[in-house]
Scaffold this motif. Structure first.
Motif: not given
Length: 424
Positions: A102-103, A190-191, A214-215, A220-221
């Motif tokens: 994720y970013r 980032d995660l 998390l949104t 999402h990356h």
């Protein structure tokens, strides 16, 4: 495979109050202490849909877990999520693994990261135990965790949101390698959420629940999903095979060995990373069509090991040390100078890594998700990869298309919050 999240709708569940509303909803978020009594870990247990299931214990045991009682048999086993180190790094390998990066959203600051970790802690405890996280609309899908583990890593960008001065020197992209053909779709984030289980159903459910929560913090990356042999198809302790047919991961430090901890776990002098480790994840595409055109002796010479049992070409079994000085009757090295096994070998005992690879096949390409853990990637992984990059016969049939480095957070105890050593 990686273009879109595999987690479904971003809508909140309609029954009950969501954690995102509690933790990120302005005035409502400010009142979470009063609502939960103690804040995060202790309070959410009382609100769980399945209060009959206990959170996994700290003793390292595997036990059955489920809603309202034990669920015996295959798939009912739960791994403990608490301890000095996160589960999923040295715990027994499972059949399925999913890496999701994720970013962080631009507005997420240090306090936002702190709230994010509180949510992740609750999700991990609920999902790993089989009790289901708070406000899970399908708790039945979490009831048989099948050795589910959720392991969390952070990238440089997340650490910088908290305090740039706390970022480890090694937490950055790896140096360029000549043979790399990297795709930004599989780069650093980032995660990182690493989910592993023997059954894809609880794994997919866990990924969706975590993505839902998390949104509000991150976008999402990429997603990369891999597999090993099905559980029970081979004896415990059998080294996995990759899609080239090779026994993959023979020379690997074992957690029971005396020198394992100094190689893998960051020590007490590591500050907030004490008890954590560094992850390097490489996506390696295999050119299987052309590999299959090479005869068996040619493939074995390329690797330096036999295909049937992984034994070195110099004799013995899979775990026999390779005799790199052995020569043929013509005076040539039995293990060629450019053989993969020779190029990966190091005489420096500190230049070792702990590997946890899985295969991948997304229907358009196949290969290996090569994951390794160590204290310092630049001290341990990079020298190995540089030798392979310079002269490895296997480079003809593999291409590195993805590369990422993450700091895998230290473990946490019951009543604690994952990542607290970083966020304070």
């Amino acid at each position: 495979m990686t273009d879109t999240p595999e987690t479904g709708s971003d809508q909140e569940p309609r029954r009950g109050m969501s954690r995102r509303a509690l933790l990120t909803g302005g005035a409502a978020g400010a009142g979470i202490g009063a609502i939960l009594g103690l804040g995060s870990a202790a309070g959410f247990t009382a609100l769980r849909p399945n209060p009959g299931s206990a959170v996994p214990s700290d003793d390292g045991s595997i036990r059955s877990a489920g809603a309202g009682g034990d669920l015996p048999g295959f798939g009912g086993e739960a791994l403990p999520c608490h301890g000095a180190h996160q589960a999923g790094i040295t715990t027994p390998s499972t059949a399925h693994a999913r890496y999701v990066a994720y970013r962080l959203r631009p507005e997420v600051d240090a306090d936002g990261v702190r709230r994010l970790f509180r949510i992740l802690t609750e999700d991990i405890e609920g999902l790993a135990s089989g009790a289901a996280p708070l406000a899970d609309p399908e708790p039945e899908l979490a009831a048989r965790p099948s050795r589910l583990s959720v392991t969390v890593g952070v990238g440089a960008g997340l650490v910088d949101r908290v305090d740039p001065s706390r970022r480890p020197e090694w937490l950055k992209p790896l140096p360029a390698f000549a043979e790399d053909r990297l795709d930004d779709r599989y780069g650093d984030g980032d995660l990182l959420i690493l989910l592993q289980a023997d059954d894809p159903l609880p794994l997919a459910h866990a990924a969706r629940m975590i993505h839902r929560d998390l949104t509000g913090f991150a976008e999402h990356h990429w997603t990369q999903q891999g597999f090993r042999q099905a559980r029970g198809s081979e004896a415990d302790g059998t080294t996995m095979r990759n899609l080239m047919g090779q026994v993959d991961g023979t020379v690997n430090p074992h957690p029971d060995e005396e020198d394992f901890d100094p190689l893998v776990w960051i020590g007490a002098d590591g500050g907030w990373m004490s008890g954590g480790t560094a992850l390097v994840l490489r996506r390696i595409r295999m050119e299987l069509d052309t590999w299959d055109q090479i005869d068996r002796p040619g493939r074995e010479i390329t690797i330096g090991r036999t295909l049937d049992d992984g034994a070195p070409l110099t004799g013995g079994d899979e775990h026999t040390p390779i005799d790199f000085e052995a020569t043929t009757p013509l005076g040539l090295k039995v293990i060629p100078m450019a053989a993969h096994a020779r190029r990966a070998h190091s005489t420096d005992p500190d230049e070792r890594i702990f590997r946890r690879a899985v295969n991948y096949d997304d229907g358009t390409e196949a290969g290996l998700l090569f994951a390794c853990y160590q204290r310092d990637p630049y001290r341990q992984f990079v020298p190995i990869q540089q030798r392979l990059d310079e002269m490895d016969m296997l480079n003809e049939w593999v291409t590195h298309t993805g590369s990422a480095v993450f700091a895998m957070l230290p473990g946490f105890a019951a009543g604690e919050t994952l990542g607290a050593s970083l966020t304070g």
